[in-house]
Design a protein around this motif. Structure first.
Motif, mmCIF file in Angstrom:
data_model
loop_
_atom_site.group_PDB
_atom_site.id
_atom_site.type_symbol
_atom_site.label_atom_id
_atom_site.label_comp_id
_atom_site.label_asym_id
_atom_site.label_seq_id
_atom_site.Cartn_x
_atom_site.Cartn_y
_atom_site.Cartn_z
ATOM 1 N N VAL A 5 0.827 -1.215 0.000
ATOM 2 C CA VAL A 5 0.000 0.000 0.000
ATOM 3 C C VAL A 5 0.856 1.258 0.000
ATOM 4 N N MET A 6 0.437 2.209 -0.808
ATOM 5 C CA MET A 6 1.052 3.526 -0.809
ATOM 6 C C MET A 6 -0.041 4.577 -0.912
ATOM 7 N N ARG A 7 0.370 5.802 -0.643
ATOM 8 C CA ARG A 7 -0.532 6.947 -0.819
ATOM 9 C C ARG A 7 0.211 8.053 -1.539
ATOM 10 N N SER A 8 -0.566 8.914 -2.153
ATOM 11 C CA SER A 8 0.022 10.111 -2.737
ATOM 12 C C SER A 8 0.364 11.062 -1.595
ATOM 13 N N VAL A 9 1.514 11.702 -1.672
ATOM 14 C CA VAL A 9 1.858 12.719 -0.679
ATOM 15 C C VAL A 9 1.894 14.109 -1.318
ATOM 16 N N MET A 10 1.176 14.234 -2.419
ATOM 17 C CA MET A 10 1.076 15.533 -3.069
ATOM 18 C C MET A 10 0.036 16.384 -2.341
ATOM 19 N N PRO A 11 0.228 17.697 -2.277
ATOM 20 C CA PRO A 11 -0.710 18.563 -1.556
ATOM 21 C C PRO A 11 -2.154 18.365 -2.008
ATOM 22 N N GLY A 12 -3.032 18.143 -1.045
ATOM 23 C CA GLY A 12 -4.455 17.975 -1.307
ATOM 24 C C GLY A 12 -4.885 16.587 -1.745
ATOM 25 N N ALA A 13 -3.956 15.710 -2.049
ATOM 26 C CA ALA A 13 -4.297 14.361 -2.518
ATOM 27 C C ALA A 13 -4.683 13.488 -1.328
ATOM 28 N N THR A 14 -5.719 12.673 -1.504
ATOM 29 C CA THR A 14 -6.171 11.779 -0.432
ATOM 30 C C THR A 14 -6.320 10.339 -0.910
ATOM 31 N N TRP A 15 -5.776 10.012 -2.077
ATOM 32 C CA TRP A 15 -5.970 8.664 -2.602
ATOM 33 C C TRP A 15 -4.836 7.734 -2.198
ATOM 34 N N THR A 16 -5.193 6.462 -2.154
ATOM 35 C CA THR A 16 -4.272 5.388 -1.810
ATOM 36 C C THR A 16 -4.280 4.369 -2.941
ATOM 37 N N TRP A 17 -3.298 3.465 -2.936
ATOM 38 C CA TRP A 17 -3.208 2.444 -3.983
ATOM 39 C C TRP A 17 -2.700 1.148 -3.388
ATOM 40 N N CYS A 18 -3.330 0.035 -3.767
ATOM 41 C CA CYS A 18 -2.850 -1.289 -3.407
ATOM 42 C C CYS A 18 -2.258 -1.919 -4.660
ATOM 43 N N TYR A 19 -0.961 -2.195 -4.617
ATOM 44 C CA TYR A 19 -0.289 -2.815 -5.757
ATOM 45 C C TYR A 19 -0.750 -4.258 -5.959
ATOM 46 N N VAL A 20 -1.045 -4.960 -4.873
ATOM 47 C CA VAL A 20 -1.432 -6.368 -4.966
ATOM 48 C C VAL A 20 -2.743 -6.526 -5.725
ATOM 49 N N HIS A 21 -3.730 -5.701 -5.379
ATOM 50 C CA HIS A 21 -5.062 -5.820 -5.973
ATOM 51 C C HIS A 21 -5.323 -4.796 -7.070
ATOM 52 N N GLN A 22 -4.307 -3.972 -7.376
ATOM 53 C CA GLN A 22 -4.466 -2.931 -8.401
ATOM 54 C C GLN A 22 -5.738 -2.135 -8.139
ATOM 55 N N SER A 23 -5.873 -1.657 -6.903
ATOM 56 C CA SER A 23 -7.098 -1.021 -6.452
ATOM 57 C C SER A 23 -6.804 0.340 -5.824
ATOM 58 N N GLU A 24 -7.662 1.302 -6.103
ATOM 59 C CA GLU A 24 -7.527 2.642 -5.539
ATOM 60 C C GLU A 24 -8.490 2.834 -4.384
ATOM 61 N N GLY A 25 -8.080 3.598 -3.384
ATOM 62 C CA GLY A 25 -8.938 3.927 -2.250
ATOM 63 C C GLY A 25 -8.783 5.392 -1.896
ATOM 64 N N GLN A 26 -9.496 5.812 -0.854
ATOM 65 C CA GLN A 26 -9.430 7.188 -0.361
ATOM 66 C C GLN A 26 -9.143 7.171 1.130
ATOM 67 N N LEU A 27 -8.285 8.070 1.567
ATOM 68 C CA LEU A 27 -8.026 8.211 2.995
ATOM 69 C C LEU A 27 -9.230 8.822 3.669
ATOM 70 N N GLY A 28 -9.577 8.307 4.842
ATOM 71 C CA GLY A 28 -10.598 8.914 5.664
ATOM 72 C C GLY A 28 -9.966 9.998 6.514
ATOM 73 N N GLN A 29 -10.760 10.615 7.361
ATOM 74 C CA GLN A 29 -10.248 11.677 8.230
ATOM 75 C C GLN A 29 -9.811 11.099 9.561
ATOM 76 N N ASP A 30 -8.725 11.667 10.109
ATOM 77 C CA ASP A 30 -8.336 11.365 11.479
ATOM 78 C C ASP A 30 -9.395 11.961 12.396
ATOM 79 N N ALA A 31 -9.653 11.327 13.521
ATOM 80 C CA ALA A 31 -10.609 11.869 14.501
ATOM 81 C C ALA A 31 -10.181 13.263 14.957
ATOM 82 N N SER A 32 -8.885 13.507 15.038
ATOM 83 C CA SER A 32 -8.381 14.805 15.481
ATOM 84 C C SER A 32 -8.598 15.896 14.433
ATOM 85 N N ASP A 33 -8.885 15.521 13.177
ATOM 86 C CA ASP A 33 -9.118 16.500 12.118
ATOM 87 C C ASP A 33 -10.547 17.008 12.099
ATOM 88 N N SER A 34 -11.456 16.349 12.801
ATOM 89 C CA SER A 34 -12.870 16.754 12.703
ATOM 90 C C SER A 34 -13.219 17.866 13.634
#
Length: 114
Positions: free
Chosen positions: A85-114
């Motif tokens: 698993v990796m994520r983009s660390v570009m400003p404003g990006a919230t997507w993740t990627w699984c190389y094993v399943h070739q699947s994209e996801g989205q980061l949720g919010q930390d509880a401290s961010d709400s």
């Protein structure tokens, strides 16, 4: 033409709408370690080469360049380590990627961010 073919083969649509990968489920930014080189690709720095965008490994914090970059170091890191698993660390990006399943996801919010 492609639209007509998808209509003729509805089973192809099911693959596109598959369940999210278990590696990506419920990830938040706090699930990633601190990036080892937050603003740079580790290998590109060593090689003196340039990168387009940066990706961070969830397992170890390795920062590598994207597949649009000449080095494609994030993908090479996966092949060398098996870290899925990796994520983009570009400003404003919230997507993740699984190389094993070739699947994209989205980061949720930390509880401290709400």
């Amino acid at each position: 033409m492609l639209t007509a073919r998808l209509f003729d083969f509805p089973h192809l649509k099911e693959k596109v709408m598959a369940k999210p990968c278990e590696h990506l489920r419920d990830l938040i930014p706090a699930d990633f370690p601190l990036p080892r080189t937050p603003d740079a690709c580790e290998e590109c720095l060593k090689e003196g080469t340039r990168w387009v965008e940066l990706r961070e490994c969830r397992a170890c914090g390795h920062v590598g360049c994207c597949d649009s970059s000449p080095g494609k170091h994030a993908t090479k890191h996966f092949h060398e380590t098996g870290h899925p698993v990796m994520r983009s660390v570009m400003p404003g990006a919230t997507w993740t990627w699984c190389y094993v399943h070739q699947s994209e996801g989205q980061l949720g919010q930390d509880a401290s961010d709400s």
